[in-house]
Structure formats: C-alpha cells, structure tokens
Scaffold this motif. Structure first.
Motif, short mmCIF file in Angstrom:
data_model
loop_
_atom_site.label_atom_id
_atom_site.label_comp_id
_atom_site.label_asym_id
_atom_site.label_seq_id
_atom_site.Cartn_x
_atom_site.Cartn_y
_atom_site.Cartn_z
N ARG A 61 48.66 45.51 109.88
CA ARG A 61 49.47 44.35 109.50
C ARG A 61 48.58 43.22 109.25
O ARG A 61 48.35 42.34 110.38
N ASP A 67 54.15 34.48 105.14
CA ASP A 67 55.27 34.92 104.47
C ASP A 67 55.40 36.34 104.13
O ASP A 67 56.15 37.04 104.29
N ARG A 70 55.57 38.36 107.11
CA ARG A 70 56.97 38.51 107.71
C ARG A 70 57.77 39.36 106.68
O ARG A 70 58.55 40.14 107.00
N SER A 71 57.41 39.47 105.38
CA SER A 71 57.89 40.53 104.49
C SER A 71 57.86 42.00 105.09
O SER A 71 58.53 42.96 104.59
N PHE A 72 56.72 42.04 105.84
CA PHE A 72 56.53 43.51 106.26
C PHE A 72 57.12 43.72 107.58
O PHE A 72 57.16 44.94 108.37
N GLY A 73 57.85 42.65 108.03
CA GLY A 73 58.89 43.04 109.24
C GLY A 73 58.22 42.31 110.72
O GLY A 73 58.62 42.69 111.69
N VAL A 74 56.86 41.75 110.43
CA VAL A 74 56.36 41.16 111.54
C VAL A 74 57.08 39.91 112.07
O VAL A 74 57.16 38.94 111.18
N ARG A 75 57.55 39.96 113.16
CA ARG A 75 58.24 38.69 113.71
C ARG A 75 57.39 37.46 114.10
O ARG A 75 57.93 36.45 114.16
#
Length: 124
Positions: A61, A67, A70-75
């Motif tokens: 990741r 951004d 974050r689109s990969f789901g990393v919070r």
C-alpha cells in the motif's frame, strides 16, 4: 558495485533500451510495486531525499498521493520519504534492492525496477 549488483544494473539498462520488463521513475515504479511486479528495485545513491510517498499498513500500500492511497481503502495514510517507503514496499513484496551510484546509472527520480512480468497497465 558488487558483481551481482552490476549484473542487475546491466540487465536493467538492456531492458530499458528495448522497452522491456523494466520501469523507471517514481510513478512507474510505485505502480509496479502496487502490483507486486518488481523483482529488483534500483535506487540511486545519493537518494533523491526531497521526494515523498504515501504509505499504508501493508507494504504494497504505497501511492504518490494521499487520495490515491485512500482509494485503495487505506484509512490512515502516512507520508514518508520516498526511499524509505520504497524499501519497505520491496521487502514486503520479496523484491531485491540494488543501490546504484548516480554517476554510474542516473535514474529518473533516482529509482527504477526490473519487473517479474508486464501487463497492459504497466507504465515504463
């Protein structure tokens, strides 16, 4: 450079010249690391210390922007020096590290990679 490192650098030079299974530059190398395509990561010494990347909890990741990560789901993305983030990603994906003096092989953004495979989405 050690003989093995020189061999990796020579393979990279050949593949780059033939537009083969190699990537160069920060964006292309990050994309290859995200896909687990990198077999060997080449970093220039001294590193391009001003470059930054965004990382998540898993080594693969890694992204150019918050951004994108974050689109990969990393919070909770974290910003790191590019060389540190790249080394972490290569360890997590089983790639090899080869440090190349910039005078011997200047790389765009100070980074390049030999790829395990290519696909239609692989930038070079």
């Amino acid at each position: 450079m050690a003989a093995h490192d020189r061999e990796i650098a020579d393979i990279f030079i050949g593949r780059r010249a033939l537009h083969g299974a190699a990537s160069e530059g920060l964006a292309a190398t990050v994309a290859a690391l995200q896909r687990g395509q990198v077999s060997a990561l080449l970093l220039n010494h001294p590193p391009a210390s001003s470059l930054r990347l965004w990382t998540g909890p898993q080594p693969s990741r890694i992204a150019l922007t918050e951004d994108e990560l974050r689109s990969f789901g990393v919070r909770a993305p974290h910003e790191d020096h590019a060389d540190e983030a790249l080394v972490r990603a290569l360890v997590g994906t089983g790639a090899e590290l080869v440090v190349v003096p910039q005078d011997d092989l200047p790389l765009r953004d100070g980074v390049g990679a030999l790829l395990r495979y290519t696909d239609a989405g692989t930038p070079s």
